[in-house]
Scaffold this motif. Sequence first.
Motif, mmCIF file in Angstrom:
data_model
loop_
_atom_site.group_PDB
_atom_site.id
_atom_site.type_symbol
_atom_site.label_atom_id
_atom_site.label_comp_id
_atom_site.label_asym_id
_atom_site.label_seq_id
_atom_site.Cartn_x
_atom_site.Cartn_y
_atom_site.Cartn_z
ATOM 1 N N VAL A 142 46.407 41.577 43.569
ATOM 2 C CA VAL A 142 47.502 42.446 43.121
ATOM 3 C C VAL A 142 48.736 42.019 43.917
ATOM 4 O O VAL A 142 48.896 42.372 45.089
ATOM 5 C CB VAL A 142 47.182 43.933 43.359
ATOM 6 N N GLU A 255 45.208 51.394 35.489
ATOM 7 C CA GLU A 255 43.969 50.827 36.016
ATOM 8 C C GLU A 255 43.633 51.490 37.352
ATOM 9 O O GLU A 255 44.353 51.331 38.336
ATOM 10 C CB GLU A 255 44.129 49.319 36.201
ATOM 11 N N ASP A 257 41.536 51.394 40.340
ATOM 12 C CA ASP A 257 40.680 50.457 41.089
ATOM 13 C C ASP A 257 40.212 51.113 42.390
ATOM 14 O O ASP A 257 40.352 50.558 43.470
ATOM 15 C CB ASP A 257 41.469 49.178 41.377
ATOM 16 N N PHE A 272 45.581 44.108 36.423
ATOM 17 C CA PHE A 272 46.943 43.908 36.923
ATOM 18 C C PHE A 272 47.259 42.421 37.080
ATOM 19 O O PHE A 272 48.404 41.997 36.877
ATOM 20 C CB PHE A 272 47.109 44.627 38.262
ATOM 21 N N TYR A 282 48.765 50.023 38.434
ATOM 22 C CA TYR A 282 47.576 49.900 39.282
ATOM 23 C C TYR A 282 47.511 51.069 40.258
ATOM 24 O O TYR A 282 48.482 51.348 40.970
ATOM 25 C CB TYR A 282 47.646 48.570 40.033
#
Length: 456
Positions: A142, A255, A257, A272, A282
């Motif tokens: 990321v 997303e 995570d 991402f 993210y």
Amino acid sequence: MPHAKFEEIIRHIEELAESGNLKPGSRLPSIRILANEFSCSLNTVIKAYKELEFSHKIYAVSKSGYYLVEDFPYKRQAGSRVTVYDFLSAGPDKHAMPYLDYKHCMNLAIDRYKEDMFTYSDLLGLPSLREELARHLRDLQVFTDPSRIAVTTGSQQALHLLIRQPFPNGKQTILTEQPAHPSFIESVKNQPCLGIDIGRDGPDLERLESIFQKEDIKFFYAVSRFHNPTGHSYTNEGRRKIVELAQRYDVYIVEDDYMGDLDPDLKQDPMFAYQPNGRVIYTKSFSKTLLPGLRLGLAVLPPELIEGFTRAKFAADVHTPVITQGALEIYLKNGMFDAHIEKTRKLYRKKGDLLRVAYRAFMPEGTFYTCPTSGFYSTVRLPSPLKADGLILRLKERNVLAQSTESMYLEDFMRHDELRLSVSHVENRMIGEGIELMAETIQDMVKERKKGVIWS
């Protein structure tokens, strides 16, 4: 080695208290006796006792020694000597949580940021922490500028704010995986929301494209690694195609995570990584990998959402507590997190291996289960026509704790025959025993059904 002895002494005293062998108000073993017993220095024992005293678990009496407090703050599970197989609790393994290291970081943060405690901080988080988080996120593929990172009070706060925030695509409906974790389901109540079934490798892409094309989708909520509750992960190819579909149909992706740090496969990328410029938002939490009580999370926002998110964050809580932010910055910067996460990955990988072996060895025909690599979450779907609630009551009689997945579904997707299991709080040696008891109970209920005994 002295550090290990120090922790061993603390655990020893706590176990004596939990078992009832050390009564409230009773005198602890002398420093010299413990030093001989653990083959360590007197200073190591003194340090352990000071740590317990600081935690208000023991107290010192001048020229007499140390004593257990009357109100010992631990559950005393022993004494009754009942073994409990806790597949219900979903926090980190208590033996893996870095209490002492984080306490050190908290103390440093208090010294470093004491003046900031008297003023309001940056709405989106301490600038120095956001810079450190940007460095940390690179290891997760990321890549982002610190200015796009918002520090939140847990990742759930970020999700809750995003659900209610207007998006540039002007759309209203949220699409969520089914099932999804209960907090997210609670947040989307009274919001336009649709669901999509999640398989072993993610959603059916044709179905997903159809929904993107025909419906007014604001964003698609996805946990593409270590899905809660199934434990499954998407494939890289699936992630890439989902991002392409989102781009094509002007849909954002949120997303989550939350356990990406636990992924040992460095070839697995978050969504991402396929669209870092704004299509994918993210979010991440430190609750499952560090200490749940920290309530620290983050969101990596597209530039066009930052202003609105900042206003929403201000309305929610002004800013996340400075001291916990400062402690996380120190913990990351000093390399403590990297050492901790490597140990934690091994711990959960081992638990996942033991769970898979137990499922395959004991689960009866007609039972379906997921086999995650993380060893954190999995689901068990019961043979028809058994219901989860009935099984849960029967399991409780055998001291096996589990939960239904009903709170993880939208009404149109509701299932009543499924359990979520977490092995994070189950000792390795007890995983197989607990699954065997569960399997035996399922078999008993199937037999009783055939004989006409009805369980709800």
